[in-house]
Motif scaffolding. Structure first.
Motif, PDB file in Angstrom:
ATOM      1  N   ARG A 175      35.806 -67.837  27.669  1.00  0.00           N
ATOM      2  CA  ARG A 175      36.059 -66.746  26.912  1.00  0.00           C
ATOM      3  C   ARG A 175      36.543 -66.797  25.585  1.00  0.00           C
ATOM      4  NH1 ARG A 175      40.651 -62.931  29.512  1.00  0.00           N
ATOM      5  NH2 ARG A 175      41.896 -64.856  28.804  1.00  0.00           N
ATOM      6  N   ARG A 176      37.179 -67.791  25.301  1.00  0.00           N
ATOM      7  CA  ARG A 176      37.571 -68.210  23.905  1.00  0.00           C
ATOM      8  C   ARG A 176      36.285 -68.551  22.922  1.00  0.00           C
ATOM      9  NH1 ARG A 176      41.872 -70.691  26.250  1.00  0.00           N
ATOM     10  NH2 ARG A 176      41.078 -72.759  25.852  1.00  0.00           N
ATOM     11  N   GLN A 177      35.374 -69.231  23.638  1.00  0.00           N
ATOM     12  CA  GLN A 177      34.228 -69.810  22.969  1.00  0.00           C
ATOM     13  C   GLN A 177      33.065 -68.427  22.626  1.00  0.00           C
ATOM     14  OE1 GLN A 177      32.483 -72.457  25.893  1.00  0.00           O
ATOM     15  NE2 GLN A 177      33.145 -74.043  24.857  1.00  0.00           N
ATOM     16  N   TRP A 235      34.646 -65.286  22.057  1.00  0.00           N
ATOM     17  CA  TRP A 235      35.320 -64.730  20.736  1.00  0.00           C
ATOM     18  C   TRP A 235      34.846 -65.545  19.726  1.00  0.00           C
ATOM     19  CZ3 TRP A 235      40.738 -64.692  24.077  1.00  0.00           C
ATOM     20  CH2 TRP A 235      40.678 -63.843  24.634  1.00  0.00           C
ATOM     21  N   ASN A 236      34.784 -66.755  19.713  1.00  0.00           N
ATOM     22  CA  ASN A 236      34.591 -67.650  18.503  1.00  0.00           C
ATOM     23  C   ASN A 236      33.035 -67.977  18.139  1.00  0.00           C
ATOM     24  OD1 ASN A 236      37.383 -67.828  17.828  1.00  0.00           O
ATOM     25  ND2 ASN A 236      37.685 -69.345  19.422  1.00  0.00           N
TER      26      ASN A 236
END
Length: 190
Positions: free
Chosen positions: A82-84, A86-87
């Motif tokens: 999920r963080r990947q 977002w980024n």
């Protein structure tokens, strides 16, 4: 219909479709001599996430209910995915990584025991968003009102980005799973 019978086949068949779209995209880019990794940064609009995020988010959304419906914490590798997403505007990754993301999600879904998403009791699912909003949902409402719409939003956005970039996709690519129900030519209904 149980949540397991609804969600697992839906996510699996549509992630398989996504996998075939990515394969078609690679063939299209190879035929046009265009860099495939560059496709991952493509967006529909400046304020939307790029293709790389849409792929990651679709894979995240397909796996998230496995944990939420059982009351388990989301594992670190899923939170990382999920963080990947977002980024991904700054770090889109590679085409191979995008394909691996889909393969990993399919493998995760294949490993879910039959009925595993149905043993949730009367648990309330607290869905906390990054902006601080929290939704408290019954399992059926979570599946209907969160899981499926979120998954299809990111999946359809990925499809649309690929179409926008000239990949020859059509309705048959989107619903390829329907061929399993096709009546043979000449067969009559009972």
């Amino acid at each position: 219909m149980s949540l397991h019978a609804l969600l697992l086949p839906t996510f699996t068949q549509m992630l398989r479709a996504l996998n075939s779209w990515l394969e078609k995209a690679a063939l299209h880019r190879a035929a046009t001599g265009t860099d495939i990794d560059g496709l991952l940064s493509t967006r529909l609009a400046p304020d939307m996430y790029p293709l790389s995020s849409q792929i990651r988010f679709a894979c995240f959304q397909a796996q998230e209910p496995i944990y939420r419906l059982s009351g388990a914490a989301l594992p670190d590798d899923l939170l990382l995915l999920r963080r990947q997403g977002w980024n991904a505007g700054e770090e889109p990754g590679t085409w191979e990584q995008a394909r691996a993301c889909v393969s990993d999600a399919l493998a995760c879904l294949a490993g879910v025991a039959p009925g595993a998403l149905d043993d949730h009791g009367d648990r309330i699912i607290a869905l906390e968003l990054p902006n601080g909003m929290v939704f408290d949902m019954q399992p059926a409402a979570y599946a209907r009102d969160w899981c499926l719409p979120q998954f299809y939003f990111h999946l359809t956005t990925a499809y649309t980005i690929l179409r926008q970039q000239g990949v020859a996709l059509g309705k048959a690519d989107y619903v390829a799973h329907m061929l399993a129900y096709l009546r043979p030519t000449g067969a009559t209904s009972a």
